[in-house]
Write an enzyme that holds these catalytic residues in place. Sequence first.
Site, short mmCIF file in Angstrom:
data_model
loop_
_atom_site.label_atom_id
_atom_site.label_comp_id
_atom_site.label_asym_id
_atom_site.label_seq_id
_atom_site.Cartn_x
_atom_site.Cartn_y
_atom_site.Cartn_z
N GLY A 26 -23.64 28.83 -21.20
CA GLY A 26 -22.40 28.66 -20.43
C GLY A 26 -22.62 27.65 -19.32
O GLY A 26 -23.33 26.66 -19.51
N GLN A 28 -24.36 27.65 -16.38
CA GLN A 28 -25.75 27.39 -16.01
C GLN A 28 -26.61 27.06 -17.23
O GLN A 28 -27.45 26.16 -17.18
CB GLN A 28 -26.35 28.59 -15.28
CG GLN A 28 -25.77 28.84 -13.90
CD GLN A 28 -26.10 27.73 -12.91
OE1 GLN A 28 -27.20 27.20 -12.88
NE2 GLN A 28 -25.13 27.37 -12.09
N GLN A 86 -26.27 41.48 -19.00
CA GLN A 86 -27.73 41.37 -18.99
C GLN A 86 -28.48 42.66 -19.32
O GLN A 86 -29.46 42.62 -20.08
CB GLN A 86 -28.20 40.81 -17.63
CG GLN A 86 -27.78 39.36 -17.44
CD GLN A 86 -28.20 38.78 -16.11
OE1 GLN A 86 -28.96 39.40 -15.37
NE2 GLN A 86 -27.70 37.59 -15.78
N HIS A 108 -29.66 34.83 -10.63
CA HIS A 108 -28.95 35.69 -9.67
C HIS A 108 -29.70 37.02 -9.63
O HIS A 108 -30.22 37.47 -10.65
CB HIS A 108 -27.50 35.88 -10.16
CG HIS A 108 -26.62 36.70 -9.26
ND1 HIS A 108 -26.79 36.79 -7.89
CD2 HIS A 108 -25.54 37.48 -9.54
CE1 HIS A 108 -25.86 37.58 -7.37
NE2 HIS A 108 -25.10 38.01 -8.35
N ASP A 191 -24.80 36.92 -1.78
CA ASP A 191 -23.92 36.30 -2.78
C ASP A 191 -22.68 37.17 -3.00
O ASP A 191 -21.55 36.68 -3.00
CB ASP A 191 -24.70 36.13 -4.09
CG ASP A 191 -23.94 35.32 -5.12
OD1 ASP A 191 -23.83 34.09 -4.94
OD2 ASP A 191 -23.46 35.91 -6.10
N GLU A 195 -18.69 36.21 -1.89
CA GLU A 195 -17.56 36.12 -2.83
C GLU A 195 -16.50 37.19 -2.56
O GLU A 195 -15.32 36.97 -2.80
CB GLU A 195 -18.03 36.11 -4.30
CG GLU A 195 -18.75 37.33 -4.78
CD GLU A 195 -19.67 37.07 -5.99
OE1 GLU A 195 -20.05 35.91 -6.23
OE2 GLU A 195 -20.02 38.04 -6.69
N SER A 252 -5.06 17.64 13.63
CA SER A 252 -4.39 17.26 14.88
C SER A 252 -4.78 18.23 15.99
O SER A 252 -5.23 19.35 15.75
CB SER A 252 -2.88 17.31 14.68
OG SER A 252 -2.47 18.66 14.47
P1 NAD Z 1 -21.14 31.83 -18.22
O1 NAD Z 1 -20.13 32.90 -18.31
O2 NAD Z 1 -20.70 30.44 -17.93
O3 NAD Z 1 -22.00 31.76 -19.57
C1 NAD Z 1 -22.52 32.89 -20.17
C2 NAD Z 1 -23.18 32.61 -21.50
O4 NAD Z 1 -23.59 33.86 -22.05
C3 NAD Z 1 -22.29 31.97 -22.55
O5 NAD Z 1 -23.10 31.11 -23.34
C4 NAD Z 1 -21.84 33.15 -23.39
O6 NAD Z 1 -21.54 32.76 -24.70
C5 NAD Z 1 -23.08 34.02 -23.36
N1 NAD Z 1 -22.76 35.44 -23.58
C6 NAD Z 1 -21.65 36.10 -23.15
N2 NAD Z 1 -21.71 37.40 -23.55
C7 NAD Z 1 -22.86 37.51 -24.24
C8 NAD Z 1 -23.48 38.60 -24.92
N3 NAD Z 1 -22.90 39.81 -24.97
N4 NAD Z 1 -24.69 38.39 -25.50
C9 NAD Z 1 -25.26 37.17 -25.47
N5 NAD Z 1 -24.74 36.12 -24.86
C10 NAD Z 1 -23.54 36.29 -24.25
O7 NAD Z 1 -22.22 32.33 -17.14
P2 NAD Z 1 -22.85 31.51 -15.91
O8 NAD Z 1 -21.83 31.30 -14.87
O9 NAD Z 1 -23.64 30.37 -16.44
O10 NAD Z 1 -23.85 32.64 -15.32
C11 NAD Z 1 -25.12 32.88 -15.85
C12 NAD Z 1 -26.01 33.37 -14.71
O11 NAD Z 1 -26.13 32.35 -13.74
C13 NAD Z 1 -25.47 34.60 -13.99
O12 NAD Z 1 -26.55 35.42 -13.62
C14 NAD Z 1 -24.81 34.01 -12.77
O13 NAD Z 1 -24.73 34.92 -11.70
C15 NAD Z 1 -25.78 32.88 -12.47
N6 NAD Z 1 -25.27 31.77 -11.65
C16 NAD Z 1 -24.06 31.20 -11.93
C17 NAD Z 1 -23.61 30.14 -11.16
C18 NAD Z 1 -22.29 29.45 -11.46
O14 NAD Z 1 -21.84 28.67 -10.63
N7 NAD Z 1 -21.65 29.67 -12.58
C19 NAD Z 1 -24.39 29.66 -10.09
C20 NAD Z 1 -25.64 30.24 -9.87
C21 NAD Z 1 -26.06 31.30 -10.64
MG MG Z 2 -22.25 33.18 -6.59
#
Ligand code: NAD
Ligand code: MG
Length: 337
Positions: A26, A28, A86, A108, A191, A195, A252
Amino acid sequence: MPTMYYEGDADPALIARRRVAILGFGSQGHAHAMNLKDSGVDVVVGLRDGSPRAARAAEAGLKVVDPATAVDWADVIMVLVPDQVQPELYEDVIAPNLNPGDLLLFAHGFSIRFGYITPPPDVDVAMIAPKGPGHLVRRQYVEGSGVPALIAVHQDATGNAKAVALSYAHGIGGTRAGVIETTFSDEAETDLFGEQVILCGGIDSMIRAAFETLTEAGYAEEMAYFEVLHELKLIVDLLYEGGISWMRHSVSDTAEYGDITRGPRIVTDETKAEMRRILDEIQTGAFAREWMDEYRAGAPNLLAARAAVTEHPVERVGRELRPMMPFLVEKVPADDV
Ligand code: NAD
Ligand code: MG
């Protein structure tokens, strides 16, 4: 001041000698996998059979395998699936394929901090958390720069956890900007707090209340939309560039005087006391438990609220007004949890 790490503090050879599995593709996941690959790291992407993201990962030139195969093959495993998914992925796929001395990485602190994942004592557990969304992590890397990141070590079985994690941060471009040392607890708690009270919960509740106040007083919805939602971006950009003083300098004098006299009537001592209660719920784990229970019950409240907000007048008028602004790219949220 927390400890900061830069390019010279990381040894790029450490991660280059490892095999890295990125679980999830996704926001990240795609950025980490592509940056590591371009840094010469041996990386695979672990995705479920039939994942719609597999084609995209393959198109990007990445090796895609199922998550269990990825974890078994790798000795560094980065967990980049949604936080609420997770624990199950860990039980089903990660735990059975972990080997002593592996490095388990997170972006995270949620799962570890609130006890939803408890890795065995013979693996390293650390966090590399970019302070920006994936598309920025990728774009900055391609441009030769990087997004700042956090590093934390939860468990150091090998004595190398921090050095290898720092090398991973180097591979995704994080050390180009700076890597700040923290703990899983501090990262997870701050975090969630951010939010809840301001970035998401605070701001969008204020937008709706302000919009309702203006329109109930008879002002046009279109005027209200621009004043309480659209123009927020100008102010956030100023805050981002130079903090509160720069924002106050740039608006302003009338706006600045309104800010200093009226702002404290919006966020009162009572508001701050409620922020403290929200922080308590985070620290005790009550929020994490509530959210995981909600998710496991099929997220009924989340889905209902998601549907309901689309009916709010501020959303309806926004959908009508945004096409007037061709510089905005239409954004339609996907319907998944
Ligand atoms: P996302 O929702 O963009 O992507 C998630 C990925 O996991 C996708 O590829 C999806 O297909 C896959 N997925 C979903 N359900 C699943 C399942 N049941 N089994 C296997 N794969 C599955 O997530 P993200 O925003 O990239 O977040 C990932 C981690 O990074 C999280 O821990 C988040 O807190 C952390 N994080 C995110 C950001 C951000 O800005 N998005 C920033 C820093 C840290
Ligand atoms: Mg965050």
